[in-house]
Design an enzyme around this catalytic site. Structure first.
Site, short mmCIF file in Angstrom:
data_model
loop_
_atom_site.label_atom_id
_atom_site.label_comp_id
_atom_site.label_asym_id
_atom_site.label_seq_id
_atom_site.Cartn_x
_atom_site.Cartn_y
_atom_site.Cartn_z
CB ILE A 146 -1.01 -0.02 1.17
CG1 ILE A 146 -2.15 0.98 0.91
CG2 ILE A 146 -0.31 0.23 2.51
CD1 ILE A 146 -3.34 0.80 1.85
N GLY B 54 2.89 -4.18 11.34
CA GLY B 54 2.07 -4.41 10.16
C GLY B 54 2.04 -3.22 9.21
CB VAL B 55 -0.70 -1.95 7.01
CG1 VAL B 55 -1.82 -1.56 7.96
CG2 VAL B 55 -0.74 -1.08 5.77
CG ASP B 56 0.20 2.14 12.44
OD1 ASP B 56 0.25 3.21 11.80
OD2 ASP B 56 0.12 2.09 13.67
CE1 TYR C 168 -4.33 -3.68 17.15
CE2 TYR C 168 -6.22 -2.51 16.32
CZ TYR C 168 -5.02 -2.51 16.98
OH TYR C 168 -4.51 -1.34 17.48
CB THR D 135 -7.34 -9.09 8.74
OG1 THR D 135 -6.40 -8.41 7.90
CG2 THR D 135 -8.76 -8.73 8.37
#
Length: 190
Positions: A13, A34-36, A127, A124
């Protein structure tokens, strides 16, 4: 009625180049894993500085809500942070909170004038939200939002960017079901 293109792709992303990226943040906006973590690393320290200002001003971001920062070094105009629910077995309102994440992010994107929005797979990862259920909530909530949104504020493109192949397979399968069942409420899928 002009439709919104909706697609799911596998990728990173942080490399996407549309108007707004949605970040799956934590309530303190600290930049976690993760993505964060990936978004904070790719975007640089400016994002963390703006998140610190939000914490000073309002204490962070509540689950289901969304806030905006600048994108730092990311190749987009806006970075929208939303806080998904931690899965507790489904009895703590997690489904409603996840749906609110998508609605509040899309509402903020509309206020910012974003014509294209990319979502990760919210909640997902660590969390623990069940991936298949999270996918269905994401697609239904986005379809419902688009059906109710005024054409001039509706984004032209929504992309679900899946880092993992299993998430992409879920999106492709459920998007096909939406198309076949007519459950996409007039929006065209890609």
């Amino acid at each position: 009625m002009k439709g919104t293109g909706i697609e799911a792709i596998r990728g990173d992303i942080t490399a996407w180049g549309g108007d707004a990226i949605v970040n799956a943040a934590n309530s303190g906006l600290f930049g976690g894993g993760g993505v964060d973590g990936a978004i904070h690393r790719a975007g640089g320290p400016a994002i963390a500085e703006e998140c610190a200002e939000i914490r000073r001003r309002q204490g962070g971001c509540l689950p289901g809500e969304a806030v905006r920062t600048g994108p730092g070094r990311l190749g987009v105009r806006h970075l929208i942070h939303t806080v998904g629910p931690i899965w507790k077995g489904g009895s703590a309102g997690e489904r409603d909170i996840l749906a609110r994440c998508y609605r509040s992010s899309l509402k903020l994107a509309a206020e910012l004038g974003a014509r294209s929005v990319a979502f990760p797979n919210i909640s997902t990862g660590i969390y623990g939200f069940p991936k298949d259920e999270a996918c269905g909530i994401a697609l239904r909530t986005v379809a419902d939002y688009l059906a109710a949104a005024a054409e001039e504020t509706r984004p032209e493109e929504i992309v679900f960017i899946c880092f993992e192949a299993d998430n992409l397979a879920l999106y492709e399968e459920q998007m096909e079901h939406f198309k076949q069942s007519g459950d996409h409420k007039g929006n065209r899928g890609k």
